[in-house]
Design a protein around this motif. Structure first.
Motif, mmCIF file in Angstrom:
data_model
loop_
_atom_site.group_PDB
_atom_site.id
_atom_site.type_symbol
_atom_site.label_atom_id
_atom_site.label_comp_id
_atom_site.label_asym_id
_atom_site.label_seq_id
_atom_site.Cartn_x
_atom_site.Cartn_y
_atom_site.Cartn_z
ATOM 1 N N GLN A 109 43.206 42.851 30.942
ATOM 2 C CA GLN A 109 43.897 41.597 31.224
ATOM 3 C C GLN A 109 44.086 41.378 32.726
ATOM 4 O O GLN A 109 43.954 40.254 33.224
ATOM 5 C CB GLN A 109 45.233 41.581 30.502
ATOM 6 N N GLY A 112 40.694 40.514 34.017
ATOM 7 C CA GLY A 112 40.352 39.178 33.558
ATOM 8 C C GLY A 112 41.068 38.099 34.338
ATOM 9 O O GLY A 112 40.471 37.081 34.713
ATOM 10 N N ALA A 113 42.360 38.313 34.617
ATOM 11 C CA ALA A 113 43.135 37.316 35.358
ATOM 12 C C ALA A 113 42.614 37.142 36.773
ATOM 13 O O ALA A 113 42.440 36.010 37.260
ATOM 14 C CB ALA A 113 44.606 37.738 35.378
ATOM 15 N N ARG A 116 39.103 35.418 36.729
ATOM 16 C CA ARG A 116 39.213 33.978 36.453
ATOM 17 C C ARG A 116 39.779 33.231 37.654
ATOM 18 O O ARG A 116 39.479 32.051 37.847
ATOM 19 C CB ARG A 116 40.103 33.747 35.237
ATOM 20 N N VAL A 233 46.303 33.149 40.536
ATOM 21 C CA VAL A 233 46.300 33.652 39.164
ATOM 22 C C VAL A 233 46.976 32.660 38.232
ATOM 23 O O VAL A 233 46.480 32.377 37.127
ATOM 24 C CB VAL A 233 46.981 35.029 39.091
ATOM 25 N N VAL A 237 45.178 31.098 35.010
ATOM 26 C CA VAL A 237 45.641 31.594 33.706
ATOM 27 C C VAL A 237 46.895 30.816 33.331
ATOM 28 O O VAL A 237 48.008 31.177 33.748
ATOM 29 C CB VAL A 237 45.942 33.108 33.762
ATOM 30 N N ALA A 240 50.111 32.613 32.255
ATOM 31 C CA ALA A 240 50.698 33.647 33.108
ATOM 32 C C ALA A 240 52.141 33.305 33.463
ATOM 33 O O ALA A 240 52.483 32.132 33.678
ATOM 34 C CB ALA A 240 49.877 33.812 34.384
ATOM 35 N N VAL A 273 50.307 38.928 32.917
ATOM 36 C CA VAL A 273 48.993 38.337 32.655
ATOM 37 C C VAL A 273 48.487 38.695 31.265
ATOM 38 O O VAL A 273 47.276 38.682 31.014
ATOM 39 C CB VAL A 273 47.975 38.803 33.726
ATOM 40 N N ALA A 276 45.943 36.466 29.635
ATOM 41 C CA ALA A 276 44.593 36.321 30.187
ATOM 42 C C ALA A 276 43.562 36.961 29.270
ATOM 43 O O ALA A 276 43.777 38.067 28.753
ATOM 44 C CB ALA A 276 44.525 36.967 31.565
ATOM 45 N N ARG A 279 38.595 40.955 30.724
ATOM 46 C CA ARG A 279 37.240 40.949 31.266
ATOM 47 C C ARG A 279 36.423 42.021 30.561
ATOM 48 O O ARG A 279 36.859 43.151 30.405
ATOM 49 C CB ARG A 279 37.287 41.242 32.767
#
Length: 426
Positions: A109, A112-113, A116, A233, A237, A240, A273, A276, A279
């Motif tokens: 996460q 990933g956050a 992104r 972020v 997201v 978030a 996050v 999120a 990834r």
């Protein structure tokens, strides 16, 4: 095996580790003394006309990248506290960038956050990535995943780092280093977070105030970079959430490990996050997998690679010298002795690269004896090592001693838990 035998074996192993720590501590301290002495020799002999003037450049490299970091590590081990103080540490043990951000969520996460939000995962520091960043600077080419120098928290370097280039150059970049918090660990005040980060902005390159090394310089107001990470972020997201621990540390003006001024209000935002999307493959950027990576020869710490490289170069030089001497003196005993020493040093160097601690200790011990002998001859015999051959021989011994007595080399050879802590990251 009976209980008594198990206790006996455990006691023996503890005693061996204890003696090993004492021995390593002695080598570590002596390497600082030997390095300082050799730096003095380089400076003294370099202030002369002719080729010795080139020794001043050698002095700067040796003093800045080997001696000063070792002196700082010795001193900071004495006076800096070992508990969490809200500051990272440099590889030399100096207080580094402040911790100014936290994350709640698992590794996937967090990755990933940041992905992104437009951040790029930085390459691991290594020979190829270091060469890559030098090429990018000289050729003025972009290197979005340029390596970020290690800082330490919880007695280990960052689990991973992310960055954003500015104007297509690694000289100026946003970046954040991230560490996994130990299981069950709480921030002062009882607050909980899964990850901690140190976000700063590189504004250019200069010399470190404390080690004289070439390094990135950061912007003074680190709160601007902290808020930039949070804003990027949150924009990427939507789910978030941010909780700010106000006045987590006192607002202050100070300097980081490179000597740059830093200014902060002391607030610590914690980014949740967990909303999120993770990834894919994010588990490859932190955690137990690093144990396998670092167990491979190619992933040995830089200090081990430097020490082994110098030892192998010395071995080759000794071998060539033995052959030349034997040809002139028709197979004399000294030539045979030098050849044996050359082979022994090569064998020890290869064993060190294979993470054999006994080989590291033997090689470091031999280099210590060589350094002591050279120092005694120089001081008592009033015959400083001014010859190029003598400088290379003495300097080689001391470089190997400095490199292989470092904590990183010790951890590599002993596979201590401080290198990789399962469940915590490395």
């Amino acid at each position: 095996m009976g209980h008594t035998d198990q206790v006996s074996l455990g006691t023996t192993e503890d005693q061996e580790r204890s003696w090993g720590r004492v021995l390593d501590g002695g080598f570590f301290a002596f390497s600082g003394v030997a390095g300082a002495w050799f730096a003095y020799v380089l400076l003294r002999d370099g202030v002369r006309p002719g080729w010795p003037t080139l020794l001043l450049l050698v002095f700067w490299v040796f003093f800045s990248y080997l001696v000063l970091p070792r002196v700082h590590r010795i001193l900071t081990a004495i006076y800096l506290p070992g508990y969490f103080v809200g500051r990272t540490r440099t590889s030399a043990g100096l207080l580094g960038d402040p911790v100014n951000l936290g994350f709640v969520g698992d590794a996937g996460q967090v990755h990933g956050a940041l992905t992104r939000a437009g951040w790029t995962l930085a390459d691991e520091v290594g020979m190829s990535s270091a060469a890559g960043i030098v090429r990018s600077v000289l050729q003025r080419r972009s290197y979005p995943a340029a390596p970020i120098s290690p800082l330490h928290l919880f007695d280990r370097r960052q689990d991973f780092a992310y960055e954003q280039e500015v104007a297509g150059t690694a000289l100026r970049r946003h970046h954040i280093r991230v560490w996994r918090c130990p299981d069950g660990w709480l921030l002062p005040g009882g607050f909980r977070t899964d990850w901690l980060g140190a976000a700063t902005f590189d504004r250019g390159v200069g010399l470190s105030l404390f080690t004289l090394q070439v390094t990135h310089r950061i912007e003074e107001d680190i709160d601007v970079e902290r808020d930039f990470v949070v804003a990027s972020v949150c924009a990427a997201v939507p789910g978030a959430e941010v909780r700010v621990i106000e006045n987590f540390s006192s607002g202050y003006h100070h300097r980081n490990g490179g000597g740059d001024r830093i200014r902060t209000d002391g607030d610590l935002p914690i980014l949740d996050v967990r909303a999120a999307p993770p990834r894919e493959g994010a588990h490859l950027a932190g955690g137990a997998h690093l144990a396998a990576r670092r167990a491979r020869v190619g992933d040995a710490p830089e200090s081990v690679l430097v020490g082994v490289g110098v030892a192998l170069a010395r071995s080759a030089a000794y071998g060539v010298g033995a052959v030349v001497y034997a040809a002139r003196e028709s197979g004399s005993a000294p030539a045979v002795l030098v050849a044996v020493l050359a082979v022994a040093e090569a064998v020890l160097a290869v064993a060190v690269l294979a993470a054999r601690n006994w080989a590291r200790l033997v090689l470091v011990g031999g280099c210590s004896v060589a350094a002591v002998t050279t120092m005694v001859v120089s001081v008592v015999g009033h015959r400083p090592p001014v010859g190029l051959g003598e400088l290379l021989a003495a300097g080689g011994s001391i470089i190997v001693l400095l490199a292989l007595s470092s904590p990183e080399a010790r951890d590599w050879a002993t596979a201590r838990p401080s290198v990789v802590r399962p469940g915590v990251g490395a």
